[in-house]
Design a protein around this motif. Structure first.
Motif, PDB file in Angstrom:
ATOM      1  N   LEU A 209      -0.784  -0.115  13.546  1.00 24.16           N
ATOM      2  CA  LEU A 209      -0.595  -0.190  11.989  1.00 24.16           C
ATOM      3  C   LEU A 209      -1.614  -0.403  11.341  1.00 24.16           C
ATOM      4  CD1 LEU A 209       1.921  -0.672  10.054  1.00 24.16           C
ATOM      5  CD2 LEU A 209       1.733  -2.992  10.369  1.00 24.16           C
ATOM      6  N   ALA A 210      -2.710  -1.168  11.830  1.00 22.06           N
ATOM      7  CA  ALA A 210      -4.059  -1.176  11.148  1.00 22.06           C
ATOM      8  C   ALA A 210      -4.681  -0.071  11.211  1.00 22.06           C
ATOM      9  CB  ALA A 210      -5.054  -2.639  11.886  1.00 22.06           C
ATOM     10  N   VAL A 211      -4.702   0.697  12.254  1.00 23.36           N
ATOM     11  CA  VAL A 211      -5.436   2.218  11.969  1.00 23.36           C
ATOM     12  C   VAL A 211      -4.821   2.897  11.024  1.00 23.36           C
ATOM     13  CG1 VAL A 211      -5.894   4.096  13.419  1.00 23.36           C
ATOM     14  CG2 VAL A 211      -6.604   1.904  14.499  1.00 23.36           C
ATOM     15  N   MET A 212      -3.522   3.164  11.255  1.00 25.41           N
ATOM     16  CA  MET A 212      -2.741   3.704  10.299  1.00 25.41           C
ATOM     17  C   MET A 212      -3.292   3.462   8.810  1.00 25.41           C
ATOM     18  SD  MET A 212       0.746   4.470  12.551  1.00 25.41           S
ATOM     19  CE  MET A 212       1.452   5.436  11.198  1.00 25.41           C
ATOM     20  N   ALA A 213      -3.172   2.007   8.561  1.00 23.05           N
ATOM     21  CA  ALA A 213      -3.131   1.646   7.155  1.00 23.05           C
ATOM     22  C   ALA A 213      -4.593   1.845   6.600  1.00 23.05           C
ATOM     23  CB  ALA A 213      -3.009   0.097   6.961  1.00 23.05           C
ATOM     24  N   LEU A 214      -5.803   2.013   7.556  1.00 21.92           N
ATOM     25  CA  LEU A 214      -7.112   1.989   7.402  1.00 21.92           C
ATOM     26  C   LEU A 214      -7.457   3.490   7.099  1.00 21.92           C
ATOM     27  CD1 LEU A 214      -9.733   0.364   7.766  1.00 21.92           C
ATOM     28  CD2 LEU A 214     -10.380   1.690   9.539  1.00 21.92           C
ATOM     29  N   ILE A 215      -6.558   4.458   7.802  1.00 23.42           N
ATOM     30  CA  ILE A 215      -6.762   5.753   7.589  1.00 23.42           C
ATOM     31  C   ILE A 215      -6.291   6.187   6.255  1.00 23.42           C
ATOM     32  CG2 ILE A 215      -6.269   8.163   8.170  1.00 23.42           C
ATOM     33  CD1 ILE A 215      -6.148   7.186  11.061  1.00 23.42           C
ATOM     34  N   PHE A 216      -5.100   5.655   5.949  1.00 21.03           N
ATOM     35  CA  PHE A 216      -4.539   5.952   4.653  1.00 21.03           C
ATOM     36  C   PHE A 216      -5.248   5.436   3.455  1.00 21.03           C
ATOM     37  CE2 PHE A 216      -1.427   3.885   1.491  1.00 21.03           C
ATOM     38  CZ  PHE A 216      -0.929   5.227   0.963  1.00 21.03           C
ATOM     39  N   GLU A 217      -5.669   4.245   3.562  1.00 20.19           N
ATOM     40  CA  GLU A 217      -6.362   3.696   2.517  1.00 20.19           C
ATOM     41  C   GLU A 217      -7.677   4.480   2.153  1.00 20.19           C
ATOM     42  OE1 GLU A 217      -6.467  -0.304   3.627  1.00 20.19           O
ATOM     43  OE2 GLU A 217      -8.720  -0.328   4.052  1.00 20.19           O
ATOM     44  N   GLY A 218      -8.311   4.739   3.240  1.00 18.20           N
ATOM     45  CA  GLY A 218      -9.782   5.226   3.373  1.00 18.20           C
ATOM     46  C   GLY A 218      -9.780   6.828   2.948  1.00 18.20           C
ATOM     47  N   VAL A 219      -8.940   7.653   3.194  1.00 15.03           N
ATOM     48  CA  VAL A 219      -8.742   8.955   2.736  1.00 15.03           C
ATOM     49  C   VAL A 219      -8.394   9.100   1.538  1.00 15.03           C
ATOM     50  CG1 VAL A 219      -7.718  11.035   3.142  1.00 15.03           C
ATOM     51  CG2 VAL A 219      -8.294   9.670   5.246  1.00 15.03           C
ATOM     52  N   ILE A 220      -7.310   8.358   1.024  1.00 15.93           N
ATOM     53  CA  ILE A 220      -6.914   8.574  -0.484  1.00 15.93           C
ATOM     54  C   ILE A 220      -7.578   7.760  -1.303  1.00 15.93           C
ATOM     55  CG2 ILE A 220      -4.747   8.334  -1.794  1.00 15.93           C
ATOM     56  CD1 ILE A 220      -3.120   9.020   0.507  1.00 15.93           C
ATOM     57  N   GLY A 221      -7.941   6.514  -0.885  1.00 17.14           N
ATOM     58  CA  GLY A 221      -8.907   5.745  -1.667  1.00 17.14           C
ATOM     59  C   GLY A 221     -10.181   6.618  -2.149  1.00 17.14           C
ATOM     60  N   ILE A 222     -10.669   7.106  -1.112  1.00 18.52           N
ATOM     61  CA  ILE A 222     -12.289   7.672  -1.353  1.00 18.52           C
ATOM     62  C   ILE A 222     -11.989   8.908  -2.123  1.00 18.52           C
ATOM     63  CG2 ILE A 222     -13.965   9.059  -0.207  1.00 18.52           C
ATOM     64  CD1 ILE A 222     -13.803   6.948   2.187  1.00 18.52           C
ATOM     65  N   LEU A 223     -10.944   9.695  -1.831  1.00 24.99           N
ATOM     66  CA  LEU A 223     -10.875  10.829  -2.477  1.00 24.99           C
ATOM     67  C   LEU A 223     -10.664  10.671  -4.044  1.00 24.99           C
ATOM     68  CD1 LEU A 223     -10.692  13.932  -1.573  1.00 24.99           C
ATOM     69  CD2 LEU A 223      -8.118  13.813  -1.605  1.00 24.99           C
ATOM     70  N   ALA A 224      -9.507   9.754  -4.233  1.00 18.67           N
ATOM     71  CA  ALA A 224      -8.940   9.305  -5.533  1.00 18.67           C
ATOM     72  C   ALA A 224     -10.624   8.840  -6.440  1.00 18.67           C
ATOM     73  CB  ALA A 224      -8.240   8.280  -5.665  1.00 18.67           C
ATOM     74  N   GLY A 225     -11.131   8.107  -5.765  1.00 21.99           N
ATOM     75  CA  GLY A 225     -12.302   7.341  -6.284  1.00 21.99           C
ATOM     76  C   GLY A 225     -13.347   8.419  -6.724  1.00 21.99           C
ATOM     77  N   VAL A 226     -13.477   9.373  -5.825  1.00 20.04           N
ATOM     78  CA  VAL A 226     -14.331  10.468  -6.067  1.00 20.04           C
ATOM     79  C   VAL A 226     -13.933  11.303  -7.188  1.00 20.04           C
ATOM     80  CG1 VAL A 226     -15.520  12.895  -5.094  1.00 20.04           C
ATOM     81  CG2 VAL A 226     -15.526  10.671  -3.602  1.00 20.04           C
ATOM     82  N   LEU A 227     -12.924  11.680  -7.238  1.00 14.45           N
ATOM     83  CA  LEU A 227     -12.474  12.541  -8.269  1.00 14.45           C
ATOM     84  C   LEU A 227     -12.553  11.842  -9.534  1.00 14.45           C
ATOM     85  CD1 LEU A 227      -9.058  14.512  -6.774  1.00 14.45           C
ATOM     86  CD2 LEU A 227     -11.493  15.339  -7.202  1.00 14.45           C
ATOM     87  N   ALA A 228     -12.062  10.359  -9.688  1.00 18.90           N
ATOM     88  CA  ALA A 228     -12.054   9.586 -11.043  1.00 18.90           C
ATOM     89  C   ALA A 228     -13.605   9.675 -11.259  1.00 18.90           C
ATOM     90  CB  ALA A 228     -11.490   8.226 -10.735  1.00 18.90           C
ATOM     91  N   GLY A 229     -14.556   9.145 -10.544  1.00 14.65           N
ATOM     92  CA  GLY A 229     -15.862   8.978 -10.715  1.00 14.65           C
ATOM     93  C   GLY A 229     -16.571  10.091 -11.267  1.00 14.65           C
ATOM     94  N   LEU A 230     -16.188  11.267 -10.888  1.00 15.65           N
ATOM     95  CA  LEU A 230     -17.013  12.449 -11.102  1.00 15.65           C
ATOM     96  C   LEU A 230     -16.590  12.855 -12.803  1.00 15.65           C
ATOM     97  CD1 LEU A 230     -16.598  14.909  -8.025  1.00 15.65           C
ATOM     98  CD2 LEU A 230     -18.535  13.725  -8.924  1.00 15.65           C
ATOM     99  N   ARG A 231     -15.663  12.548 -13.062  1.00 13.80           N
ATOM    100  CA  ARG A 231     -15.184  12.797 -14.594  1.00 13.80           C
ATOM    101  C   ARG A 231     -14.752  11.557 -15.138  1.00 13.80           C
ATOM    102  NH1 ARG A 231     -15.735  18.431 -15.599  1.00 13.80           N
ATOM    103  NH2 ARG A 231     -15.488  19.334 -13.804  1.00 13.80           N
ATOM    104  N   LYS A 232     -15.641  10.782 -15.340  1.00 11.04           N
ATOM    105  CA  LYS A 232     -15.420   9.375 -15.914  1.00 11.04           C
ATOM    106  C   LYS A 232     -14.549   9.377 -17.430  1.00 11.04           C
ATOM    107  CE  LYS A 232     -17.476   4.870 -15.677  1.00 11.04           C
ATOM    108  NZ  LYS A 232     -18.736   4.095 -15.858  1.00 11.04           N
TER     109      LYS A 232
END
Lengths: 336, 309
Positions: free
Chosen positions: B101-124
């Motif tokens: 469960l922990a590994v799956m949660a980590l992959i989920f939060e990592g992949v989507i969180g980083i992607l969303a953060g990059v897209l948001a940060g590039l066009r503040k």
């Protein structure tokens, strides 16, 4: 252009900047950073651009490189001709390929300008890998050669070291190695020695001059320090509030400045033969670029200002062979 | 590097000893008779109590009791819980589920969180940035039991996209998808925001300007030069978060009926099952300390300015 330094008809300059304007759209209004700058640069020539912080010299350099953040910056007018081609209207992908092999740039603070998490050799080798598709091993070998060329001791052992493991002077040498990696024709050095101590400054300037002669580069040297450029530059352009206010051969400007601002800058340098005298400074501050004063932008700080200076902007006009000044009283300044 | 790891591992010994002792002391300080309820509705016979006390050294002073316990733990024996099952065995079953469960949660939060953060940060200030800011704020403010039940009801029961429960000793990975998303949602929001501000800051840095001046493609300027630096704090956050995730999640496990470590400890505390609680927490302390070490090593590997020697 009537104000062009080298008037030769039909002859093409290596780099030609024509009537360049740059504006920044900020919450406080439009900051007019560059308001019509013209200059040219030939192969093997060194042009110094001189001015205080905020005079627009770095913005000019970044506009030539095409690395301004747009927005907030816009370039409402002007041309930047490289070998006759306007860089400003060139498609971005084509223009990107000129950065590195044709025009290259080094920055003031090499510590923050190098990426802290990659080895220096990697950062130099990146030039060969990205622009020439060279494989990793060969790119590293070339990086070592370049590090040796810019006199970094034990280059082979240090190629995998990180920027923070080098001294300030060595870091700037790495920046230089990276910038000259692909034999650019134009090198822009934006305050290359400002962050360094005096002995290292001299070494870096000597290195730049040596490399320039070796590769026949046109060198644009941006600085606020008249002392740095005296021995190196062929010509000087002095900038104030986004305009060139004086342009001349380097010797002429030191001997006889043609603009009160240049004169003020020269007088603010400590001199050995004027021991015991109080060092003069230019009073006041450079103008806020969102509210540049009408008339001559320098008039609020100028000791010679008259009524005409407050209303009418002086054009950059010929005041002698190979020199121009933008001052209503340039003749008086020259004769003083 | 090897020396550093050995030193860090040695430093863990006193931490483990002290923390397990504290837990041991607290559990055994809980009021109530440890033999209560062991013999059905009536009180236990004196002979049983005597045997029980002797087995767990309950007549000895606390430090001595702990000493006996610690000796067994070192030998790999975490004792038996109140139902007579070895705690080590039960924990390893539960831990397998929790780790998945922990590994799956980590992959989920990592992949989507980083992607969303990059897209948001590039066009503040752009559309994606506002979308990310508002949705992450929403996720952060809503308590996990609301998110959990809502996800279970809509995605699990009403639309039947995912299984609504993940019960049993070895639930399928697919049945853990929904719980993992619920479990990772809050951290995902924090990662997205952290990544967003890092990207927005680093994209303006001098070395990114240099990267542009080198004639690199915009993709390389962002993907190599900006991303690497922006990831450092995010990876650290994810490392600590993984340590916390491995400690089990009482609420999420409860909602989806997962037999994980969190529920095990919760039940152990409810039932005054001291041996089970101390055993589980000891294991978690060690896991958490190891995760901390891993994060520090990772930090040193990502940022050459940090020296681990």
């Amino acid at each position: 252009m009537s104000t062009q330094t080298t008037p030769a008809t039909g002859e093409q300059h290596l780099l030609e900047v024509e009537d360049l304007h740059v504006e920044f759209h900020t919450s406080e209004g439009v900051a007019k950073a560059i308001n019509g700058v013209d200059f040219s640069l030939d192969e093997g020539e060194t042009l110094a651009i001189l001015g205080e912080s905020g005079s627009g010299k770095s913005v000019t350099a970044q506009a030539i490189m095409g690395i301004l953040d747009m927005p907030p910056a816009t370039i409402p007018a002007g041309r930047v001709l490289y070998k006759g081609q306007d860089l400003l209207t060139m498609p971005e992908e084509e223009r990107r390929l000129t950065r590195g092999p044709e025009i290259s740039m080094i920055f003031q603070d090499a510590l923050s300008s190098l990426n802290p998490v990659f080895p220096v050799g990697w950062q130099i080798a990146e030039m060969f890998r990205v622009h020439r598709g060279v494989n990793k091993a060969d790119a590293y070998a070339q990086a070592i050669k370049l590090m040796e060329r810019v006199n970094i001791p034990a280059a082979k052992d240090r190629v995998k070291a990180y920027p923070h493991q080098f001294s300030g002077g060595m870091r700037q040498r790495i920046m230089i190695a990276m910038a000259i990696a692909l034999d650019p024709k134009v090198l822009i050095a934006d305050e290359p020695t400002t962050a360094l101590d005096v002995t290292v400054q001299a070494q870096i300037m000597a290195l730049l001059q040596e490399l320039q002669e070796e590769f026949r580069m046109g060198l644009i040297l941006i600085t606020h320090d008249l002392g740095v450029v005296a021995d190196v530059a062929d010509r000087i352009a002095v900038m104030y509030a986004g305009r060139i206010v004086e342009r001349a051969e380097v010797g002429d400007i030191y001997a006889r400045p043609g603009h009160p601002y240049t004169k003020g800058l020269l007088e603010s340098i400590p001199r050995l033969d004027q021991k015991g005298q109080k060092l003069s400074a230019i009073g006041g501050l450079p103008p806020n670029l969102t509210r540049i004063p009408p008339g001559c932008a320098f008039h609020p700080r100028c000791v010679m200002a008259q009524d005409i200076c407050r209303t009418e902007r002086p054009e950059l006009l010929d005041v002698g062979p190979q020199r121009q000044s933008a001052c209503h009283f340039s003749q008086e300044v020259l004769d003083a | 590097m090897g020396k550093y790891i050995v030193r860090r591992l040695l430093q863990m010994i006193p931490v483990v000893i002290l923390s397990t002792f504290l837990i041991y002391a607290m559990v055994f300080a809980m009021p109530g008779d440890p033999t209560a309820g062991k013999c059905g509705e009536r009180p236990c016979p004196a002979a049983y109590i005597e045997k029980f006390n002797a087995k767990y050294h309950l007549d000895e002073p606390l430090p001595v009791q702990y000493g006996y316990y610690a000796k067994n733990v070192v030998q790999g024996d975490l004792g038996e819980n109140q139902y007579g099952r070895p705690v080590a065995e039960e924990l390893s079953e539960r831990f397998t589920v929790t780790a998945k469960l922990a590994v799956m949660a980590l992959i989920f939060e990592g992949v989507i969180g980083i992607l969303a953060g990059v897209l948001a940060g590039l066009r503040k200030g752009g559309f994606i940035d506002n979308l990310v800011l508002i949705s992450t704020l929403f996720v952060i403010s809503v308590p996990i039991f609301v998110t959990g039940f809502a996800a279970q009801y809509f995605l699990g029961l009403k639309w039947e996209i995912f299984p609504a429960l993940a019960t049993g000793k070895d639930p399928s990975l697919f049945s853990l998808v929904l719980p993992a998303m619920v479990l990772g949602s809050t951290s995902l929001a924090y990662i997205a925001r952290l990544m967003r501000s890092n990207i927005a800051e680093n994209i303006k840095s001098d070395y990114v300007r240099t990267a542009k001046a080198k004639g690199l493609t915009p993709r390389r300027v962002v993907g190599v030069h900006t991303l690497r630096n922006s990831l450092i704090p995010v990876v650290t956050f994810m490392g600590y978060d993984f340590g916390a995730l491995l400690g089990g999640a009482i609420v999420t496990e409860g909602i989806f009926g997962i037999n994980g470590v969190g529920g095990y400890i919760f039940k152990g505390i409810q039932n005054r099952d001291g041996i089970a609680v101390v055993g589980a927490v000891t294991a978690l302390v060690i896991v958490y300390l190891l995760m901390n070490l891993l994060v520090d090593l990772l930090y040193g590997a990502l940022d050459p300015r940090i020296s681990n020697d």
